[in-house]
Design a protein around this motif. Structure first.
Motif, PDB file in Angstrom:
ATOM      1  N   GLY A 112       0.867  -1.321  -0.062  1.00  0.00           N
ATOM      2  CA  GLY A 112      -0.108   0.046  -0.060  1.00  0.00           C
ATOM      3  C   GLY A 112       0.887   1.449   0.035  1.00  0.00           C
ATOM      4  O   GLY A 112       1.850   1.137  -0.352  1.00  0.00           O
ATOM      5  N   ALA A 113       0.180   2.261   0.711  1.00  0.00           N
ATOM      6  CA  ALA A 113       0.937   3.606   0.606  1.00  0.00           C
ATOM      7  C   ALA A 113       2.335   3.536   1.207  1.00  0.00           C
ATOM      8  O   ALA A 113       3.427   4.137   0.882  1.00  0.00           O
ATOM      9  CB  ALA A 113       0.011   4.514   1.544  1.00  0.00           C
ATOM     10  N   GLY A 114       2.763   2.687   2.279  1.00  0.00           N
ATOM     11  CA  GLY A 114       3.988   2.399   2.890  1.00  0.00           C
ATOM     12  C   GLY A 114       4.910   1.676   1.897  1.00  0.00           C
ATOM     13  O   GLY A 114       6.254   1.704   2.461  1.00  0.00           O
ATOM     14  N   GLY A 115       4.752   1.439   1.019  1.00  0.00           N
ATOM     15  CA  GLY A 115       5.494   0.719   0.103  1.00  0.00           C
ATOM     16  C   GLY A 115       6.502   1.733  -0.636  1.00  0.00           C
ATOM     17  O   GLY A 115       7.607   1.193  -1.121  1.00  0.00           O
ATOM     18  N   VAL A 116       6.361   2.946  -0.542  1.00  0.00           N
ATOM     19  CA  VAL A 116       7.119   3.849  -1.398  1.00  0.00           C
ATOM     20  C   VAL A 116       8.630   3.975  -0.529  1.00  0.00           C
ATOM     21  O   VAL A 116       9.572   3.863  -0.981  1.00  0.00           O
ATOM     22  CB  VAL A 116       6.479   5.402  -1.478  1.00  0.00           C
ATOM     23  CG1 VAL A 116       7.474   6.065  -1.940  1.00  0.00           C
ATOM     24  CG2 VAL A 116       5.248   4.911  -2.223  1.00  0.00           C
ATOM     25  N   ALA A 117       8.382   4.059   0.920  1.00  0.00           N
ATOM     26  CA  ALA A 117       9.318   4.287   1.703  1.00  0.00           C
ATOM     27  C   ALA A 117      10.013   2.902   1.714  1.00  0.00           C
ATOM     28  O   ALA A 117      11.229   2.867   1.829  1.00  0.00           O
ATOM     29  CB  ALA A 117       9.015   4.533   3.312  1.00  0.00           C
ATOM     30  N   VAL A 118       9.450   1.779   1.900  1.00  0.00           N
ATOM     31  CA  VAL A 118      10.174   0.601   1.618  1.00  0.00           C
ATOM     32  C   VAL A 118      11.072   0.358   0.542  1.00  0.00           C
ATOM     33  O   VAL A 118      12.071  -0.237   0.537  1.00  0.00           O
ATOM     34  CB  VAL A 118       9.257  -0.574   2.019  1.00  0.00           C
ATOM     35  CG1 VAL A 118      10.019  -1.960   1.870  1.00  0.00           C
ATOM     36  CG2 VAL A 118       8.540  -0.516   3.546  1.00  0.00           C
ATOM     37  N   ALA A 119      10.275   0.671  -0.718  1.00  0.00           N
ATOM     38  CA  ALA A 119      10.895   0.375  -1.912  1.00  0.00           C
ATOM     39  C   ALA A 119      12.301   1.309  -1.954  1.00  0.00           C
ATOM     40  O   ALA A 119      13.425   1.043  -2.503  1.00  0.00           O
ATOM     41  CB  ALA A 119      10.022   0.977  -3.192  1.00  0.00           C
ATOM     42  N   THR A 120      12.271   2.559  -1.376  1.00  0.00           N
ATOM     43  CA  THR A 120      13.458   3.481  -1.336  1.00  0.00           C
ATOM     44  C   THR A 120      14.472   2.776  -0.647  1.00  0.00           C
ATOM     45  O   THR A 120      15.782   2.920  -0.957  1.00  0.00           O
ATOM     46  CB  THR A 120      13.033   4.799  -0.818  1.00  0.00           C
ATOM     47  OG1 THR A 120      11.930   5.492  -1.523  1.00  0.00           O
ATOM     48  CG2 THR A 120      14.367   5.675  -0.943  1.00  0.00           C
ATOM     49  N   LEU A 121      14.181   2.293   0.548  1.00  0.00           N
ATOM     50  CA  LEU A 121      15.320   1.716   1.301  1.00  0.00           C
ATOM     51  C   LEU A 121      15.725   0.627   0.621  1.00  0.00           C
ATOM     52  O   LEU A 121      17.304   0.469   0.747  1.00  0.00           O
ATOM     53  CB  LEU A 121      14.722   1.357   2.764  1.00  0.00           C
ATOM     54  CG  LEU A 121      14.423   2.563   3.526  1.00  0.00           C
ATOM     55  CD1 LEU A 121      13.565   2.063   4.879  1.00  0.00           C
ATOM     56  CD2 LEU A 121      15.463   3.375   4.061  1.00  0.00           C
ATOM     57  N   VAL A 122      15.052  -0.398   0.202  1.00  0.00           N
ATOM     58  CA  VAL A 122      15.746  -1.653  -0.430  1.00  0.00           C
ATOM     59  C   VAL A 122      16.263  -1.258  -1.749  1.00  0.00           C
ATOM     60  O   VAL A 122      17.363  -1.869  -1.698  1.00  0.00           O
ATOM     61  CB  VAL A 122      14.213  -2.455  -0.445  1.00  0.00           C
ATOM     62  CG1 VAL A 122      14.816  -3.620  -1.469  1.00  0.00           C
ATOM     63  CG2 VAL A 122      13.517  -2.899   0.464  1.00  0.00           C
ATOM     64  N   MET A 123      15.827  -0.441  -2.629  1.00  0.00           N
ATOM     65  CA  MET A 123      16.578  -0.305  -3.813  1.00  0.00           C
ATOM     66  C   MET A 123      17.861   0.526  -3.492  1.00  0.00           C
ATOM     67  O   MET A 123      18.968   0.323  -4.043  1.00  0.00           O
ATOM     68  CB  MET A 123      15.785   0.508  -4.682  1.00  0.00           C
ATOM     69  CG  MET A 123      14.523  -0.246  -5.167  1.00  0.00           C
ATOM     70  SD  MET A 123      15.037  -1.877  -6.094  1.00  0.00           S
ATOM     71  CE  MET A 123      16.154  -1.231  -7.489  1.00  0.00           C
ATOM     72  N   THR A 124      18.004   1.519  -2.480  1.00  0.00           N
ATOM     73  CA  THR A 124      19.135   2.150  -2.258  1.00  0.00           C
ATOM     74  C   THR A 124      20.301   1.107  -1.735  1.00  0.00           C
ATOM     75  O   THR A 124      21.243   1.247  -2.110  1.00  0.00           O
ATOM     76  CB  THR A 124      18.902   3.122  -1.016  1.00  0.00           C
ATOM     77  OG1 THR A 124      17.738   3.979  -1.610  1.00  0.00           O
ATOM     78  CG2 THR A 124      20.246   3.817  -0.642  1.00  0.00           C
ATOM     79  N   ALA A 125      19.758   0.200  -0.856  1.00  0.00           N
ATOM     80  CA  ALA A 125      20.933  -0.783  -0.305  1.00  0.00           C
ATOM     81  C   ALA A 125      21.239  -1.679  -1.532  1.00  0.00           C
ATOM     82  O   ALA A 125      22.478  -2.027  -1.631  1.00  0.00           O
ATOM     83  CB  ALA A 125      20.312  -1.570   0.805  1.00  0.00           C
ATOM     84  N   LEU A 126      20.311  -2.210  -2.402  1.00  0.00           N
ATOM     85  CA  LEU A 126      20.643  -3.077  -3.388  1.00  0.00           C
ATOM     86  C   LEU A 126      21.643  -2.519  -4.569  1.00  0.00           C
ATOM     87  O   LEU A 126      22.554  -3.195  -4.921  1.00  0.00           O
ATOM     88  CB  LEU A 126      19.532  -3.558  -4.006  1.00  0.00           C
ATOM     89  CG  LEU A 126      18.450  -4.591  -3.300  1.00  0.00           C
ATOM     90  CD1 LEU A 126      17.216  -4.811  -4.084  1.00  0.00           C
ATOM     91  CD2 LEU A 126      19.299  -5.801  -3.090  1.00  0.00           C
ATOM     92  N   VAL A 127      21.194  -1.117  -4.766  1.00  0.00           N
ATOM     93  CA  VAL A 127      22.010  -0.562  -5.697  1.00  0.00           C
ATOM     94  C   VAL A 127      23.271  -0.167  -5.401  1.00  0.00           C
ATOM     95  O   VAL A 127      24.427  -0.196  -6.133  1.00  0.00           O
ATOM     96  CB  VAL A 127      21.243   1.015  -6.375  1.00  0.00           C
ATOM     97  CG1 VAL A 127      22.127   1.652  -7.176  1.00  0.00           C
ATOM     98  CG2 VAL A 127      20.101   0.481  -7.007  1.00  0.00           C
TER      99      VAL A 127
END
Length: 455
Positions: A112-127
């Motif tokens: 849901g709406a909280g997915g934006v923050a989670v996506a930012t954290l996860v992709m930052t770590a992965l990249v």
């Protein structure tokens, strides 16, 4: 069971099928696979960029000469560095932005709406880990090998992206032009001299190359950047012979001099008419004595054994002058300015000293005493000592743009000719004038203001 409890159970039972339906959706898994593929492409672009820019052109050339086709392609790819870097940055940014967008859409659908923050954290770590640090670290460890492997696909990708990169380059150049910057089209990110100097600095810091070895190699590289006027012996310090002197006085002067070649002038010192070599003079005197007896010295003309003077412009690069010395089979030249006035003299030994350091023999013992260490970290130096020699001897960093000698630097900074006892501080060093002769500073005491300045 209470009404709130029944409502919570109903919401939980409804959420479970929803999550199951999302996880069962093949689009979700395709999105995950696309994100992983984009991360892999990002790692490829990052590693390739680091490998191609960090690889040694000399090592790639050596591999290419041995028949390594990958090294040959890597040299071709890096020839147009601006187009190469533009293509790699364009590809890397596209895949990173696309992967971040897909991750945001995926986590928003799941959380849901909280997915934006989670996506930012996860992709930052992965990249950061898998698309930047890891591939670039690997590329640094073996840049030439990786460059040879990625040269073919990078070359194809660069050609495909060439039109887009050309448009981007035009836009960038236009913006820079508006800001007042004119990029040099002939410039190249790879400079052989800078690469060698950087490699020598790293090798010295690691202990694999001694300071003396680094200085010799850098001295050879710098010959083309330095002019004759920077290393010549100034005319005020030249030992010269008056052509009008009797032969016995000329013999005395030649025997007392530590030099084997001496300029000969007639009338005034600016009027150099020849150069005497000590051996030629002695041979001529010996022949005259054999032919005419002891009275021969009275009529002996020293100009009979003098060689024609060889004049060179003061702006001649040192590497060019060294080639001229070798070509002419001589190593002695008089330096003149644009008006033909005598400025000094230069020898092949002066040029070689720029490479190997001070060359002394049994007649040059005073030269070894030109740099005297003091008890408080200071050094007493001759005013005529060149800044380059001082920097080389002590690993200092005094500028030599405005003056060639230490005395010249002090006069330039003081905007006057200081008297003995005056003290100045500039460029991180303290200068004390110890003695002055007429308008020349003859001796100074110098020390770094801080210990770090000497490093």
């Amino acid at each position: 069971m209470t009404v709130p409890a029944l409502a919570a159970d109903a919401a939980a039972s409804a959420a479970a099928p929803a999550r199951d339906s999302i996880l069962a959706d093949p689009v979700v898994w395709l999105t995950c696979a696309a994100i992983l593929l984009l991360l892999a492409l990002s790692a490829f672009f990052s590693g390739s960029e680091t490998a191609l820019t960090a690889s040694s052109q000399a090592k790639l050339r050596a591999r290419a000469d041995k028949g390594d086709a990958g090294a040959t392609r890597a040299l071709d790819v890096t020839r147009d560095s601006e187009r190469l870097l533009g293509s790699l940055l364009l590809g890397n940014n596209v895949v990173n932005i696309l992967s971040a967008s897909l991750a945001t859409a995926l986590f928003t659908r799941i959380l849901g709406a909280g997915g934006v923050a989670v996506a930012t954290l996860v992709m930052t770590a992965l990249v950061l880990i898998f698309s930047e640090v890891l591939p670039k670290t690997y590329a640094i460890l073996a840049p030439e090998e990786l460059s040879s492997r990625v040269a073919r696909p990078i070359g194809i990708f660069t050609r495909i992206m060439a039109p887009i990169v050309a448009v981007v380059r035009l836009i960038v150049r236009g913006i820079l032009a508006l800001l007042g910057f004119r990029p040099d089209r002939a410039s190249h990110v790879f400079s052989v001299q800078e690469e060698i100097a950087g490699a020598l600095a790293i090798a010295q810091s690691s202990g694999s190359v001694e300071k003396e070895e680094r200085d010799r190699l850098l001295g050879a590289l710098d010959l083309g950047e330095r002019a004759v006027e920077e290393v010549m012996l100034h005319r005020s310090r030249i030992e010269m012979i008056d052509a009008g002197l009797p032969a016995d006085q000329v013999l005395d002067l030649v025997l007392k001099s530590p030099h084997t070649r001496l300029p000969v002038y007639r009338g005034e010192r600016e009027n150099v008419v020849g150069v005497i070599h000590a051996k030629d003079l002695l041979r001529g005197v010996r022949r005259a004595l054999q032919d005419q007896g002891p009275e021969a010295l009275r009529s002996f003309d020293v100009m009979d054994t003098a060689m024609p003077p060889y004049f060179v412009p003061e702006t001649t690069p040192l590497d060019e002058q060294m080639r001229e010395f070798l070509k002419r089979h001589t190593h002695f030249a008089l330096v003149v300015d644009e008006y033909g006035s005598l400025r000094g003299l230069i020898t092949l030994e002066d040029i070689l000293e720029e490479i190997v350091g001070e060359i002394t023999d049994e007649h040059d013992m005073d030269a070894a005493q030109s740099l005297l260490p003091g008890p408080q970290g200071d050094y007493v130096v001759e005013g005529a000592m060149t800044i380059r020699d001082l920097n080389r001897a002590l690993d200092w960093s005094l500028p030599d743009d405005e003056a060639n000698t230490v005395a010249g630097l002090v006069i330039h900074m003081a905007q006057s000719i200081p008297a003995a006892g005056q003290v100045f501080s500039f460029h991180g060093y303290r200068f004390e004038v110890l003695s002055r002769r007429e308008n020349r500073i003859t001796r100074l005491r110098i020390r770094p203001l801080e210990p770090a300045a000497a490093g």
